[in-house]
Design a protein around this motif. Structure first.
Motif, PDB file in Angstrom:
ATOM      1  N   LEU A 270     -33.431  -6.493   2.783  1.00 30.18           N
ATOM      2  CA  LEU A 270     -32.655  -6.797   3.500  1.00 30.18           C
ATOM      3  C   LEU A 270     -32.949  -4.998   4.582  1.00 30.18           C
ATOM      4  N   VAL A 271     -34.020  -5.457   6.262  1.00 28.51           N
ATOM      5  CA  VAL A 271     -34.014  -4.143   7.064  1.00 28.51           C
ATOM      6  C   VAL A 271     -33.208  -4.109   7.880  1.00 28.51           C
ATOM      7  N   ALA A 272     -32.782  -2.849   8.603  1.00 17.27           N
ATOM      8  CA  ALA A 272     -31.987  -2.417  10.305  1.00 17.27           C
ATOM      9  C   ALA A 272     -33.412  -1.901  11.099  1.00 17.27           C
ATOM     10  N   GLU A 273     -33.421  -3.163  12.452  1.00 19.14           N
ATOM     11  CA  GLU A 273     -33.917  -2.645  12.874  1.00 19.14           C
ATOM     12  C   GLU A 273     -33.581  -2.633  14.892  1.00 19.14           C
ATOM     13  N   LEU A 274     -34.084  -1.547  14.956  1.00 16.00           N
ATOM     14  CA  LEU A 274     -33.337  -1.204  16.291  1.00 16.00           C
ATOM     15  C   LEU A 274     -34.827  -2.100  17.104  1.00 16.00           C
ATOM     16  N   PRO A 275     -33.894  -2.398  18.649  1.00 15.42           N
ATOM     17  CA  PRO A 275     -34.834  -2.538  19.749  1.00 15.42           C
ATOM     18  C   PRO A 275     -36.074  -1.932  20.308  1.00 15.42           C
ATOM     19  N   SER A 276     -37.016  -2.417  20.071  1.00 17.49           N
ATOM     20  CA  SER A 276     -38.138  -1.090  20.186  1.00 17.49           C
ATOM     21  C   SER A 276     -38.020  -0.577  21.529  1.00 17.49           C
ATOM     22  N   GLU A 277     -36.960   0.020  22.778  1.00 17.96           N
ATOM     23  CA  GLU A 277     -37.102   0.630  23.605  1.00 17.96           C
ATOM     24  C   GLU A 277     -36.138   1.247  23.019  1.00 17.96           C
ATOM     25  N   GLN A 278     -35.286   1.336  21.726  1.00 21.78           N
ATOM     26  CA  GLN A 278     -34.607   2.604  21.112  1.00 21.78           C
ATOM     27  C   GLN A 278     -34.882   3.029  20.672  1.00 21.78           C
ATOM     28  N   LYS A 279     -36.005   3.285  20.049  1.00 22.75           N
ATOM     29  CA  LYS A 279     -37.283   4.309  18.694  1.00 22.75           C
ATOM     30  C   LYS A 279     -36.152   5.654  18.803  1.00 22.75           C
ATOM     31  N   SER A 280     -36.203   5.542  17.179  1.00 27.13           N
ATOM     32  CA  SER A 280     -35.688   6.883  16.448  1.00 27.13           C
ATOM     33  C   SER A 280     -37.009   7.910  17.039  1.00 27.13           C
ATOM     34  N   LYS A 281     -35.923   9.110  17.065  1.00 24.74           N
ATOM     35  CA  LYS A 281     -37.435  10.159  17.147  1.00 24.74           C
ATOM     36  C   LYS A 281     -38.890  10.400  16.706  1.00 24.74           C
ATOM     37  N   SER A 282     -38.946  10.156  15.891  1.00 27.02           N
ATOM     38  CA  SER A 282     -39.928   9.654  15.005  1.00 27.02           C
ATOM     39  C   SER A 282     -41.112   8.489  15.635  1.00 27.02           C
ATOM     40  N   GLY A 283     -40.215   7.483  16.502  1.00 27.50           N
ATOM     41  CA  GLY A 283     -40.958   6.709  16.550  1.00 27.50           C
ATOM     42  C   GLY A 283     -40.786   5.075  15.961  1.00 27.50           C
ATOM     43  N   HIS A 284     -39.794   5.350  15.267  1.00 30.95           N
ATOM     44  CA  HIS A 284     -39.174   3.999  14.709  1.00 30.95           C
ATOM     45  C   HIS A 284     -38.799   2.754  14.748  1.00 30.95           C
ATOM     46  N   THR A 285     -38.093   1.602  14.176  1.00 28.14           N
ATOM     47  CA  THR A 285     -37.778   1.031  15.225  1.00 28.14           C
ATOM     48  C   THR A 285     -37.448  -0.109  13.410  1.00 28.14           C
ATOM     49  N   ILE A 286     -37.305   0.578  12.685  1.00 30.73           N
ATOM     50  CA  ILE A 286     -37.154   0.248  11.330  1.00 30.73           C
ATOM     51  C   ILE A 286     -36.248   1.692   9.970  1.00 30.73           C
ATOM     52  N   ILE A 287     -35.163   1.525  10.628  1.00 27.48           N
ATOM     53  CA  ILE A 287     -34.163   2.849  10.264  1.00 27.48           C
ATOM     54  C   ILE A 287     -33.372   2.635   8.612  1.00 27.48           C
TER      55      ILE A 287
ATOM     56  N   GLU B 180     -30.848  -2.474  -5.547  1.00 29.24           N
ATOM     57  CA  GLU B 180     -31.973  -0.738  -6.040  1.00 29.24           C
ATOM     58  C   GLU B 180     -31.359   0.280  -5.326  1.00 29.24           C
ATOM     59  N   ASP B 181     -31.484   0.095  -3.630  1.00 24.35           N
ATOM     60  CA  ASP B 181     -31.457   1.173  -2.918  1.00 24.35           C
ATOM     61  C   ASP B 181     -30.726   0.416  -1.658  1.00 24.35           C
ATOM     62  N   LEU B 182     -30.137   2.177  -1.177  1.00 22.11           N
ATOM     63  CA  LEU B 182     -29.202   1.312   0.084  1.00 22.11           C
ATOM     64  C   LEU B 182     -29.682   2.652   0.985  1.00 22.11           C
ATOM     65  N   TYR B 183     -30.344   2.591   1.717  1.00 22.67           N
ATOM     66  CA  TYR B 183     -30.532   4.015   2.401  1.00 22.67           C
ATOM     67  C   TYR B 183     -31.009   3.714   3.522  1.00 22.67           C
ATOM     68  N   VAL B 184     -30.279   4.381   4.889  1.00 18.62           N
ATOM     69  CA  VAL B 184     -30.592   4.666   5.800  1.00 18.62           C
ATOM     70  C   VAL B 184     -30.711   5.539   6.405  1.00 18.62           C
ATOM     71  N   MET B 185     -31.548   6.059   7.598  1.00 11.76           N
ATOM     72  CA  MET B 185     -32.410   7.797   8.355  1.00 11.76           C
ATOM     73  C   MET B 185     -31.336   8.331   8.507  1.00 11.76           C
ATOM     74  N   PRO B 186     -31.428   9.307   8.159  1.00 15.81           N
ATOM     75  CA  PRO B 186     -29.633  11.063   8.881  1.00 15.81           C
ATOM     76  C   PRO B 186     -29.742  10.021  10.319  1.00 15.81           C
ATOM     77  N   ASP B 187     -30.783  10.354  11.353  1.00 11.15           N
ATOM     78  CA  ASP B 187     -29.855  10.577  12.412  1.00 11.15           C
ATOM     79  C   ASP B 187     -28.987   9.015  12.984  1.00 11.15           C
ATOM     80  N   PHE B 188     -29.164   7.767  12.091  1.00 10.33           N
ATOM     81  CA  PHE B 188     -28.483   6.881  12.208  1.00 10.33           C
ATOM     82  C   PHE B 188     -27.811   6.630  11.273  1.00 10.33           C
TER      83      PHE B 188
END
Lengths: 172, 172
Positions: free
Chosen positions: A54-71, A91-99
């Protein structure tokens, strides 16, 4: 903050691989990652696929600082307990630190729980690093039981060299 | 002492269930066994089966005191590590007490290692009770690493009630 949780698609392979590597780095184990986006594609999207993501996805206008929407991502496979029947193994659960701290991890787990029920699983089993107290607190709050702590179940590995060595001895 | 190791067949279902219950009893967890021979048949021999089982069998003239020829089993399923790709997960390994110390557990594991290689698995992962020192010594001798001890990976469970509670909250 808006985001959606959805099953991965082949267009997410590079992003999921990026997050797998980020997660491994946080565990000081980046050198142990041997998977590639191509491997994940071949194993995860073939007809004999045994796992899902499963992925967590931002709307394209809210990209991460590094330019990603899959966070964030949650990776799971169907497994089987001889006492309980089918279980979903996370197996894994991960969310980028900024989010973090915005409920994204919980949303990923909620959806994984739904996948578990859809697949007729009686429970959700997963592995967590005992030194990662925020993660342990998060899981405990959701009702998870650390069965290594409560029932002394330890996780063990036989690496490829030892598996080959053992297999060569069949019939000896 | 002669015995063979072979993949299970439907005629072994009752025997494997008997051994699963013996194994659970040895862990003080007989009350946690909810599986039945019928469940194992439906899940293990359907076309969507995700797991396999190996059995150790005596010739019929060498039955156990209790009249059985199936005296041990090894239960496994295909799983996936985001760092390593496919791995074989060994769920149970059990040999009846009267038949221990004769290499039967090793023979079961050797055959499981062969299954792992045939399925393209890079490693064999399993769970062992840390209080069971003879089992831990046995696995260590074969080259296994206790990654709970070495890398603080703990095993956690969310039971059915908590999985349902989480799944109900999707979208909330």
């Amino acid at each position: 903050m808006s985001y959606i949780i959805r099953p991965w698609a082949t267009r997410d392979l590079k992003d999921v691989m990026r997050l797998i590597r980020e997660c491994a780095k946080a565990h000081g184990a980046l050198d142990q990652v041997r998977t590639t986006p191509e491997m994940l594609r071949d194993h995860g999207f073939g007809k004999e696929s045994t796992f899902g993501c499963l992925v967590a996805e931002l709307p394209s206008e809210q990209k991460s600082k590094s330019g990603h929407t899959i966070i964030g991502y949650q990776f799971h496979y169907l497994s089987y307990c001889t006492w309980d029947g089918h279980i979903l193994f996370g197996e894994d659960l991960y969310v980028m630190p900024d989010f973090r701290g915005k409920g994204i991890g919980t949303s990923l787990l909620k959806k994984a729980a739904k996948v578990a029920l859809e697949k007729g699983c009686s429970q959700f089993r997963f592995i967590s690093a005992s030194w990662n107290q925020p993660a342990m607190d998060f899981f405990t709050k959701l009702g998870a039981l650390d069965v290594t702590f409560s029932s002394s179940w330890n996780l063990c590995h036989l690496d490829g060299d030892h598996v080959r060595k053992l297999a060569e001895k069949v019939g000896k």
